[in-house]
Structures are given as structure tokens and as C-alpha cells.
Motif scaffolding. Structure first.
Motif, short mmCIF file in Angstrom:
data_model
loop_
_atom_site.label_atom_id
_atom_site.label_comp_id
_atom_site.label_asym_id
_atom_site.label_seq_id
_atom_site.Cartn_x
_atom_site.Cartn_y
_atom_site.Cartn_z
N THR A 1 63.27 9.02 2.03
CA THR A 1 62.62 9.08 0.72
C THR A 1 62.90 10.38 -0.02
OG1 THR A 1 60.60 9.99 1.69
CG2 THR A 1 60.73 7.58 1.46
N GLY A 2 63.01 11.50 0.70
CA GLY A 2 63.00 12.81 0.06
C GLY A 2 61.59 13.36 -0.05
N LEU A 3 60.65 12.73 0.66
CA LEU A 3 59.25 13.15 0.63
C LEU A 3 58.74 13.53 2.01
CD1 LEU A 3 57.86 10.33 -1.70
CD2 LEU A 3 58.45 12.68 -2.36
N LEU A 4 59.58 13.44 3.04
CA LEU A 4 59.16 13.71 4.41
C LEU A 4 59.58 15.12 4.81
CD1 LEU A 4 57.85 11.90 6.74
CD2 LEU A 4 60.12 12.03 7.77
N ASP A 5 58.64 15.89 5.34
CA ASP A 5 58.94 17.22 5.87
C ASP A 5 59.79 17.05 7.13
OD1 ASP A 5 58.67 19.67 7.50
OD2 ASP A 5 57.24 20.30 5.96
N LEU A 6 60.99 17.61 7.12
CA LEU A 6 61.92 17.41 8.22
C LEU A 6 61.41 18.04 9.52
CD1 LEU A 6 64.70 16.10 8.68
CD2 LEU A 6 65.74 18.32 8.20
N ASP A 7 60.63 19.09 9.42
CA ASP A 7 60.15 19.78 10.62
C ASP A 7 58.93 19.10 11.23
OD1 ASP A 7 62.02 21.99 10.70
OD2 ASP A 7 61.04 22.72 8.88
N THR A 8 58.00 18.64 10.39
CA THR A 8 56.76 18.06 10.92
C THR A 8 56.80 16.54 10.99
OG1 THR A 8 55.74 17.91 8.71
CG2 THR A 8 55.48 19.99 9.92
N VAL A 9 57.79 15.90 10.36
CA VAL A 9 57.89 14.44 10.27
C VAL A 9 56.58 13.86 9.73
CG1 VAL A 9 58.71 12.35 11.44
CG2 VAL A 9 59.42 14.58 12.28
N ASP B 1 66.70 20.14 -10.87
CA ASP B 1 67.76 21.07 -10.48
C ASP B 1 67.23 22.43 -10.00
OD1 ASP B 1 69.88 19.38 -10.73
OD2 ASP B 1 70.50 20.07 -12.72
N PRO B 2 66.23 23.02 -10.66
CA PRO B 2 65.75 24.32 -10.19
C PRO B 2 65.13 24.28 -8.80
CG PRO B 2 65.04 23.91 -12.46
CD PRO B 2 65.58 22.62 -11.93
N HIS B 3 64.72 23.10 -8.37
CA HIS B 3 64.04 22.97 -7.07
C HIS B 3 64.90 22.27 -6.02
CE1 HIS B 3 60.43 24.12 -9.27
NE2 HIS B 3 60.66 23.14 -10.12
N ALA B 4 66.15 21.98 -6.37
CA ALA B 4 66.98 21.14 -5.51
C ALA B 4 67.19 21.76 -4.13
CB ALA B 4 68.34 20.87 -6.17
N GLU B 5 67.47 23.05 -4.06
CA GLU B 5 67.72 23.68 -2.78
C GLU B 5 66.45 23.75 -1.94
OE1 GLU B 5 69.53 25.33 0.46
OE2 GLU B 5 70.35 24.26 -1.26
N ARG B 6 65.33 24.00 -2.58
CA ARG B 6 64.05 24.01 -1.85
C ARG B 6 63.76 22.64 -1.26
NH1 ARG B 6 58.09 25.15 -4.57
NH2 ARG B 6 56.92 25.38 -2.61
N LEU B 7 63.98 21.60 -2.04
CA LEU B 7 63.75 20.24 -1.54
C LEU B 7 64.72 19.88 -0.42
CD1 LEU B 7 62.99 18.47 -4.93
CD2 LEU B 7 61.45 18.53 -2.94
N ARG B 8 65.97 20.32 -0.56
CA ARG B 8 66.94 20.01 0.49
C ARG B 8 66.54 20.64 1.81
NH1 ARG B 8 71.16 21.82 3.23
NH2 ARG B 8 70.98 23.89 2.36
N ARG B 9 66.09 21.89 1.77
CA ARG B 9 65.69 22.57 3.00
C ARG B 9 64.41 21.95 3.57
NH1 ARG B 9 68.40 26.35 4.88
NH2 ARG B 9 66.68 26.95 6.28
N LEU B 10 63.54 21.49 2.70
CA LEU B 10 62.27 20.93 3.14
C LEU B 10 62.45 19.54 3.75
CD1 LEU B 10 59.15 21.32 3.15
CD2 LEU B 10 59.14 20.25 0.89
N THR B 11 63.27 18.70 3.09
CA THR B 11 63.36 17.29 3.47
C THR B 11 64.67 16.91 4.14
OG1 THR B 11 64.35 16.53 1.38
CG2 THR B 11 61.93 16.75 1.46
#
Length: 488
Positions: free
Chosen positions: A174-182, A113-123
Motif C-alpha cells: 500500500t505504501g502505508l505499512l511501517d516496514l520495521d514494525t509491520v 515529492d517533498p516527502h518521497a524519500e521519507r516515505l520510501r524509508r518508512l514504507t
């Protein structure tokens, strides 16, 4: 589609469908094989991986036998978020496959939960058990630390060809892929406790990855896509502004958003639609977890004999009789993301019969799709002119008419319910013949039926308001239960 025939295999939740697609004659061979997931208490859904592989081989061989024509290449579509651990040396599974509907990784997600927003923006993805990374982390914490842990496509491709790959659209689930760099995100991997894992190489959807003899003669595997993005490719290659929804085990609404990733505010997922020829296309994605599985629930109760009775039983009454059905058997997905919510049936009376239950289910499914379409319109700044649909439940005229009524837009039914296979077949054709253009590889959109709204906008709004009120009550009750549990 131009070029030579290809074999397109769609490995799905409840079965595998394979088509032989010919540029001149269309579908010239088809095959199916069942898959039987186990639905266990506590929201667990799992399947024997060997059953997935055997179904791919059986369906593919049956399609080739019916076609009686050599094919030049194979394409494979997959479930997306279904994961397992396996031995990369022997290819043997080390765990059952945790199906995309499985909720056992809820505690993994709660801890993030503390990292959810960071992960959403990242992936681009919320932290939810639906996606692959939480399930992968659960396997590592509770099942095995051996071998590799991947989505099901990587294991299937390894069994077929020996390659260790996944395509960009599947990696994006997956939730492990960087959305910007693929590319794989070290940050996401570390947050999920998966740092140091050996992950498959991320390839384009039209990359030749190896040769398989599983279907008989040696064939190059040249197309890989996740299932819903494959269906989107088939349904919107001629019109990138189109919005599609597939009605299968769940319902999945997707819409292209162009070459640049975007961060959503509506609750929809932002992810890779596909990477073909090195060019990335992004999309919005929204899900309804239980659609055909809700129909199966009515069937198991004896309300209907099967999906083929939706129209006859539902058509026996004029309306739902005031019954509201929220079929959230596995929680609510986009745009709510409340996996803790469970389904409800309200407004029941002594005069409630099978017909009212069927109509209420159709309205409950259609209302969730309306919410997804509204969110997509908000994100893209424009409403769709129609909804393009595919999947087995598009055979229900009652469900499709209900969808048009509540959406207040035409619903265009695909001439083929197997849009996923058509999409991955196009990817395979592109991989086999790089000289093809996308428009040449994808058959033109031709609806077999169009459902126009038959009720007024006011009536549609009233029905949607009842559904939304019930969802709000369910969310509030789930929140109260969580609070009580925390207090205790």
C-alpha cells in the motif's frame, strides 16, 4: 505438500484461477473465470468489483466440481495494489476498482515529492501511482468520502466471510505499512491525507479469518497472500537464495532477503514477502508493467493472432532486424520509476515484418527483467545461479530463450505455471494445520524445462546496450517535455 486437499484461488488482473491441491496427487481440480478490466484514455484502468468476486466464486466452484473431493480450507491470493471504496455494512462497492496499472493518481504523487524519500524509508516503497495509497487518496479526493477504502482483498474477504482484514504481504503493497514494525504508519497515513481512515486488521498469511459458504459447503479461509509473494513462496521455499520472475499481465521479479527489512539503493522495492506463524520474511521486488498486455497490443494490431503465435511468428526470422522495442505502455517501473515515459519502436525499415516485431518485443521484455536481476544481485551482494520463472508466457520458448540469452543464466521454468496458487495453497495448508512446516506445505521445486544461453556474453551486452540507449533517450525526452510544460 502434506495434509489434506485445499482450494487455492488466485484472483488476477485478467482472470481468476482456482486449483484444488492434494498432497499426494498434486492438482486434482482447476477452474478459471475471466475478468475484463477497462483500459481507458489517460492511463486509466478499472474493473467492476463485482466481476472480481463473481470470478472468484465461479473459478472456485469449477475447481471443486472437477476435483470431486472435499477440501479442508481455502486460500486467496490477490492483485495487491488494486483498490476500491465500499460500504462495510452492506458490503456493496461504492466505486469501481482502480487496477494496479492505473495511473490517475500521478498528481497525488507529484504533490508528495517533498516527502518521497521519507516515505520510501518508512514504507520501503517509492511514491508511485502503481501502489495502493495514492489510489486510495485519489478516491477520497475525487470519488467518495463514504465507507472504507482498501485493497481488493479486504473487500473480497469481507464478502466471503464478513471479516475485515488484510495480510501483511498485501498491506506492504500500500505504501502505508511501517516496514520495521509491520503495522499501519500514522505518519504515512497523514502524508497521504488518509489519517483517521478505518483500515483492516493486518494478519499473518496463515491466519484463519472466517468461514465461507460461497463455494458450497462451509470452508475456513486460512490463507491470504499477495500474488507475487505467493509465487515467491512456491518457488523459493526450498532455496531462499533463489530469484523468481512471473510473466503475466506484467513481469515481477522477487528475491528473499531474510528476516530484517532493508532500504534499497538500486530502485527495487523492499517489502514484506510474508508473515507466517508470526515470523516475517522480507524481499526485494521489481516490476515490468506491460508484458502480456504488450502481447495483447500486438494482437489487437493484427500482428499476431494471440500469445500462442509468439513462437511461430517470431521463429520465422533469425533476429529483430535491428528493431528495438521498449514496451513501456504504462511507463517504466523499477529500477527507473518513470511513469511519464511511454513506449517506443525504433529501427523500423520497409523490410520490418511481424517476425521482427515479435522478436523485438521479447527482447524488450527480457531486457527489463535483466535490469531487475542485476539490481537484485547488487542489493544482495551475489548473482543468482539461475532464474526460476512461472506464469502463462513461460509457454513461449522464444521469450524464455531470449531471457536466458540476455541474462546469460539458465532460466528454469516451473512445472506449473500457477505458482501463485501453489503458494497461497501452502499458506492455507499452514493455517489449517499449524503442525505443518513450511517445507512440508510447499511442493519441492521441479522445473519442467531449462533454457541455457545460446549467445555469447558480448552479443548479449551489445543487445542490452541498444535497449539501454533507447531507454535513456526516452527518459531524456520525457524530462524535456516536463521542463517545457513547467516553463509554459
Amino acid at each position: 505438500m502434506t495434509g489434506g486437499p485445499v482450494l487455492a484461488v488466485d484472483q488476477g488482473t485478467s482472470g481468476t484461477k482456482a486449483l484444488v491441491l492434494c498432497p499426494e496427487r498434486g492438482v486434482i481440480g482447476s477452474g478459471t473465470a475471466p475478468v475484463r478490466p477497462r483500459y481507458l484514455p489517460g492511463g486509466l484502468v478499472e474493473v467492476d468489483p463485482r466481476e472480481l468476486y463473481d470470478s472468484v466464486v465461479a473459478a472456485g466452484r469449477a475447481a471443486l466440481a472437477e476435483a470431486g473431493t472435499p477440501v479442508g480450507a481455502v486460500g486467496l491470493a490477490n492483485q495487491g495494489e488494486t483498490v476500491l471504496a465500499w460500504d462495510p455494512r452492506s458490503g456493496e462497492p461504492l466505486t469501481d476498482a482502480l487496477v494496479w496499472q492505473d495511473r490517475r493518481a500521478a498528481d497525488v504523487c507529484a504533490g508528495l515529492d517533498p516527502h518521497a524519500e521519507r516515505l520510501r524509508r518508512l514504507t520501503g516503497l517509492p511514491v508511485d501511482p502503481y501502489f495502493a495509497a495514492p489510489k486510495m487518496a485519489w478516491i477520497r479526493r475525487h470519488a467518495t468520502g463514504a465507507g472504507v477504502v482498501t485493497t481488493s482483498d479486504s473487500w473480497l474477504v469481507h464478502r466471503l466471510t464478513g471479516a475485515f482484514v488484510t495480510d501483511a504481504s498485501t498491506a506492504g503493497r500500500t505504501g502505508l505499512l511501517d516496514l520495521d514494525t509491520v503495522s499501519w504508519s500514522e505518519t504515512a497515513l497523514d502524508l497521504y491525507g488518509l489519517g483517521g481512515e478505518r483500515l483492516p486488521r493486518v494478519v499473518d498469511g496463515d491466519t484463519p479469518v472466517g468461514t465461507t459458504t460461497a463455494f458450497g459447503p462451509p470452508l475456513p479461509l486460512t490463507g491470504l497472500l499477495v500474488d507475487q509473494q505467493a509465487a515467491l513462496l512456491a518457488q523459493s521455499a526450498d532455496d531462499p537464495s533463489a530469484v523468481k520472475c512471473t510473466y503475466g499481465t506484467g513481469a515481477f521479479l522477487l528475491a528473499q532477503t531474510g528476516t530484517e527489512p532493508r532500504r534499497t539503493v538500486s530502485g527495487l522495492v523492499s517489502c514484506v514477502a510474508w508473515r507466517l506463524g508470526g515470523r516475517v520474511t522480507h524481499c526485494l521486488d521489481g516490476q515490468v508493467y506491460t508484458v502480456a498486455s504488450a502481447v495483447r497490443w500486438l494482437t489487437d494490431l493484427g500482428v499476431i493472432a494471440g500469445a500462442e503465435q509468439l513462437d511461430s511468428v517470431g521463429g520465422s526470422v533469425p533476429d529483430s532486424g535491428g528493431v528495438t522495442f521498449v514496451p513501456a505502455f504504462a511507463g517504466l517501473a523499477a529500477p527507473w520509476w518513470r511513469g511519464d515515459v511511454r513506449g517506443s519502436l525504433t529501427g523500423l525499415g520497409l523490410d520490418t515484418g511481424p517476425g521482427q516485431l515479435v522478436r523485438a518485443l521479447c527482447e524488450g521484455i527480457a531486457a527489463q527483467v535483466v535490469e531487475l536481476a542485476a539490481a537484485a544481485a547488487t542489493e544482495r551482494g551475489a548473482s543468482a545461479s539461475a532464474l526460476r520463472v512461472d506464469g502463462g508466457l513461460t509457454r513461449s520458448a522464444l521469450l524464455m530463450q531470449t531471457q536466458a540469452d540476455l541474462l546469460q543464466l539458465p532460466v528454469e521454468v516451473s512445472a506449473s505455471p500457477d505458482a501463485t496458487a501453489l503458494g497461497v495453497g501452502a499458506a492455507a495448508a499452514l493455517g489449517h494445520d499449524p503442525g505443518l512446516s513450511l517445507r512440508e506445505a510447499v511442493p519441492g521445486w521441479k522445473p519442467s524445462a531449462v533454457y541455457e544461453p545460446r549467445i555469447t556474453g558480448d552479443e548479449a551486452a551489445a543487445r542490452l546496450a541498444r535497449f539501454r540507449a533507447e531507454v535513456a533517450a526516452l527518459v531524456e525526452r520525457a524530462g524535456d517535455a516536463d521542463g517545457a510544460g513547467a516553463a509554459g
